[in-house]
Design a protein around this motif. Structure first.
Motif, short mmCIF file in Angstrom:
data_model
loop_
_atom_site.label_atom_id
_atom_site.label_comp_id
_atom_site.label_asym_id
_atom_site.label_seq_id
_atom_site.Cartn_x
_atom_site.Cartn_y
_atom_site.Cartn_z
N SER A 93 0.82 -1.21 0.00
CA SER A 93 0.00 0.00 0.00
C SER A 93 0.85 1.26 0.00
O SER A 93 0.43 2.31 -0.49
CB SER A 93 -0.93 0.01 1.21
N LEU A 94 2.07 1.19 0.54
CA LEU A 94 2.95 2.36 0.54
C LEU A 94 3.81 2.44 -0.72
O LEU A 94 4.33 3.50 -1.05
CB LEU A 94 3.86 2.33 1.77
N GLU A 150 -2.63 6.43 -8.20
CA GLU A 150 -3.30 5.92 -9.40
C GLU A 150 -3.25 4.40 -9.44
O GLU A 150 -4.26 3.74 -9.72
CB GLU A 150 -2.62 6.50 -10.64
N GLU A 151 -2.08 3.80 -9.16
CA GLU A 151 -1.96 2.35 -9.16
C GLU A 151 -2.84 1.73 -8.07
O GLU A 151 -3.50 0.70 -8.31
CB GLU A 151 -0.51 1.94 -8.92
N ALA A 152 -2.88 2.34 -6.91
CA ALA A 152 -3.73 1.83 -5.82
C ALA A 152 -5.20 1.88 -6.20
O ALA A 152 -5.95 0.94 -5.93
CB ALA A 152 -3.47 2.62 -4.54
N SER A 153 -5.62 2.97 -6.85
CA SER A 153 -7.03 3.07 -7.24
C SER A 153 -7.38 2.02 -8.28
O SER A 153 -8.48 1.46 -8.25
CB SER A 153 -7.35 4.48 -7.75
N ILE A 154 -6.45 1.70 -9.18
CA ILE A 154 -6.71 0.66 -10.18
C ILE A 154 -6.86 -0.70 -9.51
O ILE A 154 -7.77 -1.47 -9.84
CB ILE A 154 -5.58 0.63 -11.24
N VAL A 155 -6.00 -1.01 -8.54
CA VAL A 155 -6.09 -2.29 -7.81
C VAL A 155 -7.42 -2.38 -7.08
O VAL A 155 -8.11 -3.41 -7.14
CB VAL A 155 -4.90 -2.44 -6.84
N TRP A 187 -12.95 -4.53 -6.75
CA TRP A 187 -14.37 -4.27 -6.55
C TRP A 187 -15.19 -4.78 -7.75
O TRP A 187 -16.23 -5.40 -7.56
CB TRP A 187 -14.61 -2.78 -6.32
N ARG A 188 -14.69 -4.52 -8.96
CA ARG A 188 -15.42 -5.02 -10.15
C ARG A 188 -15.49 -6.54 -10.14
O ARG A 188 -16.53 -7.13 -10.45
CB ARG A 188 -14.73 -4.53 -11.42
N GLY A 189 -14.37 -7.19 -9.79
CA GLY A 189 -14.35 -8.65 -9.72
C GLY A 189 -15.33 -9.16 -8.68
O GLY A 189 -16.04 -10.15 -8.91
N TYR A 190 -15.38 -8.52 -7.55
CA TYR A 190 -16.31 -8.91 -6.49
C TYR A 190 -17.75 -8.78 -6.98
O TYR A 190 -18.57 -9.68 -6.78
CB TYR A 190 -16.08 -8.05 -5.25
#
Length: 187
Positions: free
Chosen positions: A130-131, A136-141, A146-149
């Motif tokens: 997370s650090l 931007e990369e964190a928001s994509i992950v 969330w989409r997969g869930y």
């Protein structure tokens, strides 16, 4: 007096408006000719106050000013957690600014000999992902998770997954694949 200059609270502008950290220290510490002692005191026999004023503060205060500049660049004042480790930065800065090392090349923190020896005996835990990720990369992950869930919660997808699970159990596809490859290798 020197005591009043050092012990009074520092205004933020002193650190951020100054072009270099050295100017901050020059403002805070008196000139050597204005000092109460005509020459620097003997470090082995002087009192703690004199030692701090003449041997510690002139080196440490510019480092602290640089530390604050770097902390602001790393957004330490905006976030609760960052990858910036202030002690590491100050150690590296003080090591490289040491007058005994004058003329030597810059040494990165993990290449400093005593740091390297310390970390051999006391390894650090890895930095959390997370650090390491940018915002931007964190928001994509997060969005992809969330989409997969949301997709896995869909009734039709759950039925498909259940069907695939039953098919794997019924046909024992893993065993069949192994048998196929054993026959192929035997040929």
């Amino acid at each position: 007096s020197l005591e009043a200059g050092i012990l009074q609270p520092l205004r933020r502008e002193q650190f951020y408006s100054a072009p270099a950290a050295d100017t901050v220290v020059q403002q805070l510490l008196p000139n050597p000719e204005a000092a109460p002692f005509p020459e620097p005191p003997d470090p082995k026999t002087c009192c703690p106050r004199e030692y701090l004023e003449y041997y510690i503060f002139p080196v440490l205060l510019p480092g602290m000013a640089e530390l604050l500049h770097r902390a602001k660049e790393e957004k330490c004042f905006e976030r609760k957690r960052t990858t910036f480790i202030a002690c590491d930065f100050l150690t590296e800065w003080l090591y490289n600014k040491n007058p005994k090392r004058k003329g030597e090349s810059f040494t990165e923190f993990f290449s400093i000999p005593f740091v390297n020896d310390w970390l051999k005996d006391h390894p650090r835990p890895p930095i959390p992902l997370s650090l390491l990720l940018s915002e931007e990369e964190a928001s994509i992950v997060i969005q992809s998770f969330w989409r997969g869930y949301r997709v896995r919660c869909d009734r039709e997808i759950q039925e498909l997954r259940l069907w695939q699970k039953q098919l794997r159990e019924d046909k024992n596809i893993i065993t069949r694949v192994k048998e196929f490859w054993t026959k192929q290798e035997a040929k």
